[in-house]
Design an enzyme around this catalytic site. Sequence first.
Site, PDB file in Angstrom:
ATOM      1  N   GLY A 228      17.555 -92.243 -17.529  1.00 20.37           N
ATOM      2  CA  GLY A 228      18.482 -91.782 -17.782  1.00 20.37           C
ATOM      3  C   GLY A 228      19.785 -91.156 -17.379  1.00 20.37           C
ATOM      4  O   GLY A 228      20.330 -90.246 -16.639  1.00 20.37           O
TER       5      GLY A 228
ATOM      6  N   THR B 234      23.459 -93.168 -18.417  1.00 17.24           N
ATOM      7  CA  THR B 234      24.725 -93.461 -19.128  1.00 17.24           C
ATOM      8  C   THR B 234      24.557 -92.649 -20.059  1.00 17.24           C
ATOM      9  O   THR B 234      23.938 -91.518 -20.937  1.00 17.24           O
ATOM     10  CB  THR B 234      24.772 -94.077 -19.673  1.00 17.24           C
ATOM     11  OG1 THR B 234      25.439 -95.622 -18.221  1.00 17.24           O
ATOM     12  CG2 THR B 234      26.149 -94.984 -20.454  1.00 17.24           C
TER      13      THR B 234
ATOM     14  N   THR C 115      17.097 -98.106 -21.132  1.00 15.67           N
ATOM     15  CA  THR C 115      15.754 -99.447 -21.002  1.00 15.67           C
ATOM     16  C   THR C 115      14.388 -98.231 -20.775  1.00 15.67           C
ATOM     17  O   THR C 115      14.250 -97.764 -20.205  1.00 15.67           O
ATOM     18  CB  THR C 115      16.603-100.746 -20.076  1.00 15.67           C
ATOM     19  OG1 THR C 115      18.014-101.023 -20.430  1.00 15.67           O
ATOM     20  CG2 THR C 115      15.411-101.675 -19.908  1.00 15.67           C
TER      21      THR C 115
ATOM     22  N   ILE D 160      27.338-128.157 -25.328  1.00 18.34           N
ATOM     23  CA  ILE D 160      26.041-129.138 -24.742  1.00 18.34           C
ATOM     24  C   ILE D 160      25.675-129.499 -26.431  1.00 18.34           C
ATOM     25  O   ILE D 160      25.387-130.259 -26.737  1.00 18.34           O
ATOM     26  CB  ILE D 160      25.505-129.398 -23.884  1.00 18.34           C
ATOM     27  CG1 ILE D 160      26.741-129.329 -22.575  1.00 18.34           C
ATOM     28  CG2 ILE D 160      24.488-130.233 -23.884  1.00 18.34           C
ATOM     29  CD1 ILE D 160      26.045-129.243 -21.216  1.00 18.34           C
TER      30      ILE D 160
ATOM     31  N   GLU E 204      24.762-102.166 -15.136  1.00 22.80           N
ATOM     32  CA  GLU E 204      24.981-101.778 -14.068  1.00 22.80           C
ATOM     33  C   GLU E 204      26.327-101.995 -13.482  1.00 22.80           C
ATOM     34  O   GLU E 204      26.206-102.766 -11.996  1.00 22.80           O
ATOM     35  CB  GLU E 204      23.556-101.908 -13.768  1.00 22.80           C
ATOM     36  CG  GLU E 204      22.723-102.466 -13.771  1.00 22.80           C
ATOM     37  CD  GLU E 204      22.122-102.147 -12.857  1.00 22.80           C
ATOM     38  OE1 GLU E 204      20.090-101.564 -12.476  1.00 22.80           O
ATOM     39  OE2 GLU E 204      21.845-101.670 -11.882  1.00 22.80           O
TER      40      GLU E 204
ATOM     41  N   SER F 189      32.219-105.343 -15.049  1.00 26.74           N
ATOM     42  CA  SER F 189      33.138-106.265 -14.029  1.00 26.74           C
ATOM     43  C   SER F 189      34.347-105.396 -13.113  1.00 26.74           C
ATOM     44  O   SER F 189      33.969-106.376 -12.396  1.00 26.74           O
ATOM     45  CB  SER F 189      33.360-107.937 -14.645  1.00 26.74           C
ATOM     46  OG  SER F 189      31.693-108.444 -14.985  1.00 26.74           O
TER      47      SER F 189
END
Lengths: 269, 384
Positions: free
Chosen positions: B124, B126, B158, B340, B366, B369
């Site tokens: 834990g 965040t 999670t 596609i 994690e 970007s």
Amino acid sequence: MGVQGGWPPAMNIVVLVKQVPDTATERKLSSDDKTLDRAASDGVINELDEYAIEEALLLREKHGGEVTVLTMGPDQATDSIRKALSMGADKAVHVNDEALHGSDALQTAYALSRALGRMEFDLVVLGSESTDARTGVVGAALAEYLELPQLTLAGKVDIEGRAIKVQRLTDYGYDVVEAQLPAVVSVVEKINEPRYPSFKLIMQAKKKPVEKLTIADAEIDAAKVGLANATTETVDFAPAPPRAAGTIVKDEGDGGTKVADFLAEKKFV
Amino acid sequence: MPHGLSTEHEELRRTVETFAREEVAPVIGDYYERGAFPYDIVAKMGRMGLFGLPFPEEHGGMGGDYFALCLALEELARVDSSVAITLEAGVSLGAMPIYRFGSDEQKKTWLPRLCSGEALGAFGLTEPGGGSDAGATRTTARPVDGEWVINGTKSFITNSGTDITVLVTVTAVTGERDNGRPEISAILVPAGTPGFSVGQKYSKVGWNASDTNELVFDDCRVPQANLVGERGRGYAQFLRILDEGRIAIAALSVGLAQGCVDESLRYAAERETFGKHIGQYQAIQFKIADMEARAHTARLAYYDAASRMLAGEPFKKQAAIAKLAASNAAMDNSRDATQIFGGYGFMNEYPVGRFYRDAKILEIGEGTSEVQRMLIARELGLPT
């Protein structure tokens, strides 16, 4: 490793494995000697052999003892040996000799019986057929060579003392077949669910002993093995024809009849 | 230069590939639709030893390395990301902090169960107010009468609310440093401790078969021995965990990117338009070629970061590059794959729709970007 030296005595089980061409790839025969073209497709362990290994491991877990893998094949067969050791087998014997190339099912059974003759075992377990040649006779022939009882197409194996009892699967259900150890058992895929190798066992596999035998080591008579001495001959071969388009039955009130006619025509009913 | 995987790594990769295809692929769509946690798949993964991959045998592990874990994550994510993230979080965030920083007692108590996959741990970090900015932690742990009294809320955690979750390691402010900055420590809270409650289960865009919850601590008391690692080192410890975790998330992202290639190849050979298989059209061929190139280069990036880490060399920049490149590849490939598939790509019955929904989080979790770019810039010596 199971309990050694206890009562009933721990069992030595030999599992036969075979490296076969991956059924997911295109399999070929080589044109010069009509034997399997091993370079044409990836080799994998014969699928039914995984069930044989699993059954041997389950029996070891229950009765104690040791599981030895025995294979006959070229260098590439080490992949199958490693797979078997990664699943948890204790050691392996690899019969590898150029003179064995092209051996048929009967010769294979003879050669394996010679290798087994040097080993101590209570039980031989193998898959009931391989996905390449699919003759399904090696187990029976091997039992004859070894002069041991054969219990084929086993869907369930129980051992008590020296008595072995299997459910032999048939078209109508199963027969119960009993014998005394030592014996040869061939298994079908209904028998269990093969485990996935854990990384610990994968890493241990490379440290497990693998004994390499030539035909001289195993006292296999060179005049009784190999393509030149085979009891069967591949006369000719052709690639499988491409799969034809299926038949689509349109239901215009008579769909059931048409399907039944189709099945009757193909002799399914 | 060494080329290719070792025999053992390759055999593991193949084993997990087979497992994912045979055991996960046929059933995971249903779990995903129901938003249900796949307990039976996790149990099978546990029996294969996947949760113990990078840990020594003395703790119940498989005696492998972190790269082995990455290979397993890639192969799982080729088929499904929910099970892959469950493994990633269980190992990197649940067990790893205890293995790396925990006391002998904590290791003995928790690692064997976590390594077997029969139990899950969570981490834990965040909070509603921030993620990578760990210095902004609001959760507090006050030492009172030989115990920690924890108060605060953690977000997006999670594996924190499953039936087999046994613990969560939380970062909390345990005091103030001489320079006035908060002192942050990591504290282990067993599931079921009074004052610790699992809050709302999130409704997520993707990863729907994984477990993600909000955690609430309201005067939650645990013994002082539950401190994980040194007091005041919670932040530094977490940075190391995150650097490693980035390689794992990169591996997972590569798996998703490769799964998009797998599915597209299959479909391109099957689907016909205007009398031709769509794979015969250059428009589709080029798309798939680009997808393969992205997956391949991202894979090389994470292999490189992992090999540096295992060699004990600095790997912070390479891990950030791998995570950035791989999450881009996952996002781009999932977009191309759904294109596609056309209309079918928008249907949940095909895996590519699931891949599309699962890809976005990879650019966020994690370290976003943007955080990866920040780290790369810092490693290049650009002024802060």
